[in-house]
Design a protein around this motif. Structure first.
Motif, PDB file in Angstrom:
ATOM      1  N   ALA A 251    -102.182 -89.893  74.661  1.00 21.54           N
ATOM      2  CA  ALA A 251    -101.594 -91.145  74.181  1.00 21.54           C
ATOM      3  C   ALA A 251    -100.399 -90.868  73.280  1.00 21.54           C
ATOM      4  N   TYR A 252    -100.510 -89.860  72.402  1.00 23.81           N
ATOM      5  CA  TYR A 252     -99.392 -89.528  71.521  1.00 23.81           C
ATOM      6  C   TYR A 252     -98.185 -89.041  72.323  1.00 23.81           C
ATOM      7  N   ASP A 253     -98.450 -88.208  73.330  1.00 22.69           N
ATOM      8  CA  ASP A 253     -97.339 -87.711  74.156  1.00 22.69           C
ATOM      9  C   ASP A 253     -96.640 -88.848  74.896  1.00 22.69           C
ATOM     10  N   TYR A 254     -97.428 -89.809  75.359  1.00 27.69           N
ATOM     11  CA  TYR A 254     -96.835 -90.941  76.090  1.00 27.69           C
ATOM     12  C   TYR A 254     -95.961 -91.789  75.162  1.00 27.69           C
ATOM     13  N   VAL A 255     -96.440 -92.069  73.955  1.00 29.81           N
ATOM     14  CA  VAL A 255     -95.653 -92.863  73.005  1.00 29.81           C
ATOM     15  C   VAL A 255     -94.359 -92.145  72.641  1.00 29.81           C
ATOM     16  N   ASP A 256     -94.447 -90.827  72.387  1.00 31.46           N
ATOM     17  CA  ASP A 256     -93.241 -90.079  72.027  1.00 31.46           C
ATOM     18  C   ASP A 256     -92.236 -90.026  73.166  1.00 31.46           C
ATOM     19  N   ARG A 257     -92.727 -90.009  74.395  1.00 34.85           N
ATOM     20  CA  ARG A 257     -91.839 -89.876  75.550  1.00 34.85           C
ATOM     21  C   ARG A 257     -91.202 -91.201  75.953  1.00 34.85           C
ATOM     22  N   VAL A 258     -91.936 -92.286  75.862  1.00 32.01           N
ATOM     23  CA  VAL A 258     -91.465 -93.566  76.396  1.00 32.01           C
ATOM     24  C   VAL A 258     -90.777 -94.420  75.341  1.00 32.01           C
ATOM     25  N   PHE A 259     -91.330 -94.462  74.121  1.00 29.63           N
ATOM     26  CA  PHE A 259     -90.818 -95.375  73.109  1.00 29.63           C
ATOM     27  C   PHE A 259     -89.912 -94.630  72.137  1.00 29.63           C
ATOM     28  N   LYS A 260     -88.669 -95.073  72.029  1.00 32.72           N
ATOM     29  CA  LYS A 260     -87.692 -94.515  71.100  1.00 32.72           C
ATOM     30  C   LYS A 260     -87.362 -95.578  70.051  1.00 32.72           C
ATOM     31  N   ILE A 261     -87.546 -95.225  68.785  1.00 38.43           N
ATOM     32  CA  ILE A 261     -87.332 -96.182  67.706  1.00 38.43           C
ATOM     33  C   ILE A 261     -85.896 -96.697  67.702  1.00 38.43           C
ATOM     34  N   GLU A 262     -84.922 -95.810  67.947  1.00 33.84           N
ATOM     35  CA  GLU A 262     -83.509 -96.218  67.911  1.00 33.84           C
ATOM     36  C   GLU A 262     -83.183 -97.220  69.004  1.00 33.84           C
ATOM     37  N   GLU A 263     -83.810 -97.057  70.184  1.00 34.60           N
ATOM     38  CA  GLU A 263     -83.537 -97.969  71.286  1.00 34.60           C
ATOM     39  C   GLU A 263     -84.195 -99.334  71.080  1.00 34.60           C
ATOM     40  N   ILE A 264     -85.317 -99.365  70.386  1.00 34.45           N
ATOM     41  CA  ILE A 264     -86.042-100.631  70.213  1.00 34.45           C
ATOM     42  C   ILE A 264     -85.450-101.455  69.073  1.00 34.45           C
ATOM     43  N   TYR A 265     -85.187-100.824  67.933  1.00 38.14           N
ATOM     44  CA  TYR A 265     -84.787-101.558  66.733  1.00 38.14           C
ATOM     45  C   TYR A 265     -83.303-101.403  66.399  1.00 38.14           C
ATOM     46  N   GLY A 266     -82.587-100.592  67.133  1.00 33.81           N
ATOM     47  CA  GLY A 266     -81.183-100.384  66.805  1.00 33.81           C
ATOM     48  C   GLY A 266     -81.011 -99.419  65.639  1.00 33.81           C
ATOM     49  N   GLU A 267     -79.775 -99.168  65.250  1.00 31.74           N
ATOM     50  CA  GLU A 267     -79.505 -98.175  64.211  1.00 31.74           C
ATOM     51  C   GLU A 267     -80.031 -98.615  62.856  1.00 31.74           C
ATOM     52  N   ARG A 268     -79.680 -99.840  62.438  1.00 33.13           N
ATOM     53  CA  ARG A 268     -80.115-100.291  61.125  1.00 33.13           C
ATOM     54  C   ARG A 268     -81.609-100.591  61.094  1.00 33.13           C
ATOM     55  N   GLY A 269     -82.116-101.173  62.174  1.00 36.49           N
ATOM     56  CA  GLY A 269     -83.551-101.443  62.224  1.00 36.49           C
ATOM     57  C   GLY A 269     -84.393-100.186  62.195  1.00 36.49           C
ATOM     58  N   SER A 270     -83.968 -99.163  62.923  1.00 34.83           N
ATOM     59  CA  SER A 270     -84.712 -97.898  62.914  1.00 34.83           C
ATOM     60  C   SER A 270     -84.677 -97.239  61.540  1.00 34.83           C
ATOM     61  N   GLN A 271     -83.559 -97.420  60.805  1.00 41.05           N
ATOM     62  CA  GLN A 271     -83.493 -96.888  59.446  1.00 41.05           C
ATOM     63  C   GLN A 271     -84.557 -97.532  58.556  1.00 41.05           C
ATOM     64  N   ILE A 272     -84.702 -98.842  58.660  1.00 41.35           N
ATOM     65  CA  ILE A 272     -85.700 -99.544  57.855  1.00 41.35           C
ATOM     66  C   ILE A 272     -87.118 -99.104  58.227  1.00 41.35           C
ATOM     67  N   VAL A 273     -87.389 -99.042  59.528  1.00 37.97           N
ATOM     68  CA  VAL A 273     -88.731 -98.658  59.981  1.00 37.97           C
ATOM     69  C   VAL A 273     -89.060 -97.229  59.559  1.00 37.97           C
ATOM     70  N   GLN A 274     -88.120 -96.314  59.707  1.00 40.58           N
ATOM     71  CA  GLN A 274     -88.381 -94.927  59.362  1.00 40.58           C
ATOM     72  C   GLN A 274     -88.548 -94.729  57.858  1.00 40.58           C
ATOM     73  N   ARG A 275     -87.819 -95.506  57.057  1.00 36.97           N
ATOM     74  CA  ARG A 275     -87.990 -95.394  55.611  1.00 36.97           C
ATOM     75  C   ARG A 275     -89.374 -95.868  55.179  1.00 36.97           C
ATOM     76  N   LEU A 276     -89.798 -97.001  55.735  1.00 38.34           N
ATOM     77  CA  LEU A 276     -91.138 -97.494  55.408  1.00 38.34           C
ATOM     78  C   LEU A 276     -92.218 -96.550  55.915  1.00 38.34           C
ATOM     79  N   ALA A 277     -92.034 -95.977  57.117  1.00 40.12           N
ATOM     80  CA  ALA A 277     -93.014 -95.042  57.666  1.00 40.12           C
ATOM     81  C   ALA A 277     -93.081 -93.764  56.837  1.00 40.12           C
ATOM     82  N   ALA A 278     -91.921 -93.288  56.353  1.00 39.68           N
ATOM     83  CA  ALA A 278     -91.913 -92.088  55.517  1.00 39.68           C
ATOM     84  C   ALA A 278     -92.588 -92.346  54.181  1.00 39.68           C
ATOM     85  N   ARG A 279     -92.418 -93.542  53.635  1.00 33.44           N
ATOM     86  CA  ARG A 279     -93.044 -93.860  52.358  1.00 33.44           C
ATOM     87  C   ARG A 279     -94.563 -93.933  52.492  1.00 33.44           C
ATOM     88  N   ALA A 280     -95.061 -94.445  53.608  1.00 31.30           N
ATOM     89  CA  ALA A 280     -96.507 -94.594  53.814  1.00 31.30           C
ATOM     90  C   ALA A 280     -97.139 -93.426  54.561  1.00 31.30           C
TER      91      ALA A 280
END
Length: 774
Positions: free
Chosen positions: A507-536
């Protein structure tokens, strides 16, 4: 009716054509995924004189050599059935299904036998079912897996014909000393093929997987071939029926007359040795009269080798020690490190001694959670046992440079002490022995802080999850019920090796291969998501989905409930904090809106978020007439047409709608009714229920849709049976409307993504403040 006929028409020994056997019309009971069915045997025989199979009956997958020997025999093609005897067998499709169920649902063979037995009784097929169906199914699965492993060895494929299906599986396994080596090499090859980092291994033990053993202390010697060394361990044989000891130690302890001397103490004088020694310890003998009178401490005894004592003396001494929760003598050299993290004197070990469940499982995995090696141990998790375990891996894997362990300091000092034994021992002493970050706070020794603390090896641990073994242990613990029901120690080890032959990273390999944070949320959206994910310290994919769900809470009829399915200790609860923060902002907006549109100042406002609720409260929230705001003049109304469900542990909600639970229970109809209502709400945004008004439900006013948005957490052990239909009621298509998500676990100290680097012009006030002290 199915027919079971040998695939080959010629004898595999002499090549002669086979003729039809005498057993015509013989039927066997075979278990299919649909239940027990009858299968007709078509047997054959070899008639050539001088052939060792001449006159022997050849069945589908075995040759009946004698009444006590049924030799596995298969020449070509794929197996459709697997028979242990002429009257009972299982289909390969059921064996494959059982393997998947063991992998995903942690089922037990006894439970499967009960289910299929009930089906056989209902169909009038009970008379053909094996006498002990659970044991039969378990042996069939073990024998099938053993034959598969045997044929995987390209240089020894002919050994498959020498498997005697009549013997107990423990005896069959005793004739295969190559099995552990084969599984270790297979896992190493799989890890290299998948690109796992094998330079660092995370090692840990699991005492939950402990079965009943004789446990007679210092009764066996375990040999480590790469080191050419031995260590003493307790007896690993299964105990006799209604007894604590095995038959061997019970019979020896009852022989001979009573002794006039008793053993009162012991001490080991050898732990590692080049040659085996049956009694690697000494005992202190004193007179029985002094022991009975309580004056043994005043009498000077005599230290002698344990081999000079009678079995009765040793058995009486060890039985007294075990009643007190015997703790073996600590491995010499432990006092060199003052950290109180030794596993040889733990309270949990004392409890296992009293329960006669002495032992556990050692595992080594990569930082990604890929299990490289599994090994069962008997007795305490001693330093030599862990040292031998890692030596077996390093002897076959030259890439290892670092070992991450919660008691690395003691094993490191032990490796330094024995570095002169051979080249492998010297290499083990040169490894980087590092503590995992979770347990490092309990280590206070200065030597440990200088050599084993994670802060000393920051570059080496960059990007590594030092707690990967903890997640693997949580999965291993789910097998403890099935594991403890197995009698033979060797069979327990085989069962565990085969059940973990596949890895749980798909399941982890499938998520890493198919879903890209930059493609889903865009540049600024991925920045917000990654900052919150890094904090938690959580995966970015589930956190981004929870953020989207919370932000979509509006007056539109959009409804969506998502569940984050992941293993334990992955900080899933951190994701619900996002919903708490956003719901507070929405409540403030509702307060302002109520002040603008209401006749008076709002006196009471209920939050849009629901965490714990009943069925009645949930249905009322889904009604447009729900009194969210109560003004000072007594009037009520709703200013926000959406609900936000914050389901940290979503099991209560899933039971409420009947998706998990006992399945066909007394409340199945009620659960299906609520599931149907939830299905209607998620599909249309409207509920057939309304708030209670004048003693009745339902109203024709205000048909505005109400949205339901929610996010929760579940564990695979409880939610996967719901997805497969093994648990809960699925009469309505409610399960299909829930969205599932997951992500690869993130270590709290893992390196941040490159996109989160600090900007070049970043100059916080803290840096300026510290500049005054530099």
């Amino acid at each position: 009716m199915h027919t079971a006929e040998p695939a080959s028409r010629h004898c595999s020994e002499c090549g002669a054509a086979l003729s039809r056997g005498k057993l015509a019309g013989l039927h066997a009971a075979v278990l299919f995924p649909e239940g027990w069915r009858a299968v007709k045997h078509v047997t054959k025989r070899c008639r050539r004189q001088g052939c060792k199979f001449c006159g022997k009956t050849i069945f589908y997958n075995f040759i009946a050599i004698s009444k006590s020997e049924r030799r596995f025999h298969w020449t070509a093609g794929s197996l459709q059935f697997f028979f242990l005897d002429a009257r009972h067998g299982v289909s390969v499709s059921w064996l494959q299904q059982m393997t998947r169920r063991l992998f995903y649902q942690y089922v037990a063979f006894s439970g499967e036998a009960q289910v299929h037995g009930a089906e056989a009784r209902a169909a009038g097929f009970e008379g053909r079912v094996p006498r002990h169906p659970g044991l039969f199914l378990f042996k069939s699965w073990l024998s099938w897996r053993f034959v598969l492993r045997l044929h995987q060895r390209e240089e020894e494929t002919q050994e498959g014909r020498c498997v005697n299906l009549s013997l107990p599986f423990a005896k069959t396994l005793s004739t295969a000393p190559w099995y552990d080596e084969h599984m270790l090499q297979r896992r190493l090859a799989m890890a290299k093929e998948r690109g796992h980092d094998l330079r660092a291994l995370v090692v840990d033990g699991n005492l939950k997987l402990s079965g009943r053993v004789c446990g007679r202390p210092v009764a066996e010697l375990r040999r480590c071939e790469p080191l050419q060394a031995y260590t003493a361990v307790p007896c690993s044989c299964p105990p006799a029926r209604k007894a604590r000891r095995c038959d061997l130690h019970m019979s020896k302890a009852q022989e001979g007359p009573l002794d006039d001397q008793a053993v009162v103490a012991h001490r080991r004088y050898r732990v590692l040795m080049a040659q085996p020694c049956q009694f690697p310890y000494e005992v202190l003998l004193k007179s029985v009269d002094a022991v009975l009178c309580g004056v043994a401490s005043q009498e000077r005894g005599k230290w002698v080798s344990a081999g000079k004592c009678t079995p009765r003396q040793l058995e009486e001494y060890w039985s007294q020690q075990e009643e007190q929760g015997f703790i073996s003598q600590r491995t010499p050299g432990q006092e060199e490190v003052s950290c109180r993290t030794s596993k040889e004197t733990s309270k949990q070990y004392r409890q296992l001694v009293r329960q006669n469940r002495l032992g556990g499982v050692l595992l080594a995995c990569t930082s990604e959670g890929f299990i490289v090696h599994l090994q069962q141990f008997v007795g305490a998790e001693t330093i030599p046992v862990r040292y031998f375990f890692l030596a077996e891996i390093c002897a076959r894997l030259q890439d290892v440079r670092c070992c991450i362990h919660d008691d690395a300091c003691h094993v490191a000092r032990y490796a330094l002490k024995h570095k002169g034994r051979n080249a492998l021992a010297k290499r083990l002493s040169e490894l980087a022995w590092v503590l995992d970050r979770f347990h490092s706070a309990a280590h206070r020794d200065p030597w440990c802080a200088r050599h084993c603390h994670p802060s000393v090896h920051q570059e080496l641990l960059r990007g590594l999850n030092t707690s990967a073994a903890e997640s693997c242990n949580s999965i291993l613990g789910r097998y403890r019920v099935a594991f403890r029901s197995i009698v033979a120690s060797s069979t327990r080890s085989f069962y565990l090796q085969e059940d973990f032959s596949a890895q749980r990273n798909a399941a982890y390999d499938y998520v890493d291969r198919v879903f890209k944070i930059e493609e889903i949320y865009g540049e600024r959206g991925s920045q917000i998501v990654q900052r919150l994910a890094a904090r938690a310290s959580t995966p970015a994919m589930p956190l981004g989905l929870s953020l989207q769900i919370a932000l979509c809470s509006s007056s539109s009829p959009l409804s969506l409930i998502a569940l984050n399915c992941n293993v334990t200790q992955t900080r899933k609860s951190q994701l619900t904090q996002v919903l708490d923060d956003i719901s507070a902002v929405i409540d403030e907006a509702c307060q302002r809106r109520a002040a603008q549109h209401g006749p008076e100042e709002p006196g009471k406002l209920t939050s849009v978020m629901l965490a714990m609720f009943t069925e009645q409260a949930f249905l009322q929230r889904c009604s447009p007439q729900w009194p969210q705001v109560q003004w000072s003049d007594g009037s009520t109304g709703r200013v926000h047409m959406s609900n936000l469900l914050n389901l940290d542990e979503a099991y209560r909600f899933l039971r409420m709608v009947g998706l998990i639970g006992s399945g066909a229970s007394a409340k199945s109809g009620e659960a299906a009714e609520l599931a149907s209502e939830l299905n209607r709400i998620l599909q249309t945004g409207r509920s057939s229920y309304a708030c209670k008004n004048a003693g009745s439900f339902g109203t024709t006013r205000n048909k505005a849709p109400v949205g339901v948005l929610g996010f929760g957490n579940v564990h695979p052990s409880k939610y996967v049976p719901c997805l497969t239909g093994a648990s809960g009621s699925h009469d309505v298509a409610c399960r299909e409307r829930l969205l599932q998500t997951c992500g690869r676990p993130v270590d709290p100290h893992a390196p941040l993504p490159a996109s989160l680097d600090v900007p070049a012009d970043f100059d916080p006030w803290t840096l300026r403040l510290w500049s005054f002290f530099i």
